[in-house]
Design a protein around this motif. Structure first.
Motif, mmCIF file in Angstrom:
data_model
loop_
_atom_site.group_PDB
_atom_site.id
_atom_site.type_symbol
_atom_site.label_atom_id
_atom_site.label_comp_id
_atom_site.label_asym_id
_atom_site.label_seq_id
_atom_site.Cartn_x
_atom_site.Cartn_y
_atom_site.Cartn_z
ATOM 1 N N VAL A 14 2.752 30.274 28.681
ATOM 2 C CA VAL A 14 2.147 31.222 27.743
ATOM 3 C C VAL A 14 2.849 32.574 27.846
ATOM 4 O O VAL A 14 3.162 33.204 26.840
ATOM 5 C CB VAL A 14 0.626 31.351 28.001
ATOM 6 N N LEU A 17 6.107 33.122 25.963
ATOM 7 C CA LEU A 17 6.005 33.262 24.509
ATOM 8 C C LEU A 17 5.265 34.509 24.043
ATOM 9 O O LEU A 17 5.171 34.760 22.853
ATOM 10 C CB LEU A 17 5.324 32.012 23.927
ATOM 11 N N ASN A 18 4.736 35.277 24.980
ATOM 12 C CA ASN A 18 3.940 36.451 24.614
ATOM 13 C C ASN A 18 4.478 37.682 25.335
ATOM 14 O O ASN A 18 4.220 37.878 26.513
ATOM 15 C CB ASN A 18 2.473 36.218 24.974
ATOM 16 N N ILE A 52 -2.265 29.910 23.325
ATOM 17 C CA ILE A 52 -1.338 30.558 22.391
ATOM 18 C C ILE A 52 -1.998 30.732 21.029
ATOM 19 O O ILE A 52 -1.952 31.808 20.428
ATOM 20 C CB ILE A 52 -0.024 29.761 22.283
ATOM 21 N N GLY A 57 -0.942 33.597 18.450
ATOM 22 C CA GLY A 57 0.453 33.176 18.388
ATOM 23 C C GLY A 57 0.618 31.858 17.656
ATOM 24 O O GLY A 57 -0.360 31.204 17.290
ATOM 25 N N PRO A 59 1.488 28.215 18.049
ATOM 26 C CA PRO A 59 1.647 27.227 19.119
ATOM 27 C C PRO A 59 2.860 26.311 18.921
ATOM 28 O O PRO A 59 3.333 25.707 19.883
ATOM 29 C CB PRO A 59 0.340 26.445 19.099
ATOM 30 N N LEU A 62 5.664 26.720 21.298
ATOM 31 C CA LEU A 62 5.605 26.036 22.590
ATOM 32 C C LEU A 62 6.471 24.787 22.579
ATOM 33 O O LEU A 62 7.205 24.515 23.532
ATOM 34 C CB LEU A 62 4.156 25.687 22.942
#
Length: 137
Positions: A14, A17-18, A52, A57, A59, A62
């Motif tokens: 996570v 991606l953030n 996510i 976000g 997903p 991912l």
């Protein structure tokens, strides 16, 4: 100890991606240095997908991240996960039990996690501390 594989927990996936995640920079630096194969499990993918999406976000990123990093997703449900769920019923998630099972399955595996609170309590092979790669305290 020689590392045979790094086992990815939800937190680092996570965080990768953030950019606003408190562990984002640690996760990026850490994953960039890992040379052994990367593995995770289906419950971690499910948790990461949910977090996510809940955080606003996409997903689907991912799936792309896991493809780029060549993360192998293992199915590990069985009696060992059930035993761990019973042993740590007051605190463990299915994802954590699956990660512990992956680490126990082969010597030299290390869990990459942001979850210091749980993974310093859990034990593998009943008595051994879980080998982890954690962000600085």
């Amino acid at each position: 100890m020689s590392v045979s594989a790094y086992v990815l927990d939800t937190g680092p996936l996570v965080a990768l991606l953030n950019r606003r995640d408190r562990y984002h920079h640690w996760a990026v630096r850490t994953v960039d240095t890992l040379e052994a194969p990367l593995i995770t499990c289906e419950p971690v993918v499910s948790e990461a997908w949910f977090l996510i999406r809940r955080g606003g976000g996409n997903p689907l990123r991912l799936l792309e991240l896991m493809r780029v990093l060549e993360v192998h997703v293992a199915s590990v449900w069985g009696s060992r996960i059930e035993a761990l769920l019973r042993r740590y019923a007051d605190r463990i998630s299915v994802a954590d039990a699956a990660l512990l099972t992956l680490v126990e399955a082969e010597k030299g595996r290390v869990i990459v996690t942001t979850d210091r609170e749980d993974f310093t309590v859990y034990r593998i092979h009943r008595r051994q501390a879980v080998p982890t790669l954690l962000p600085p305290a």
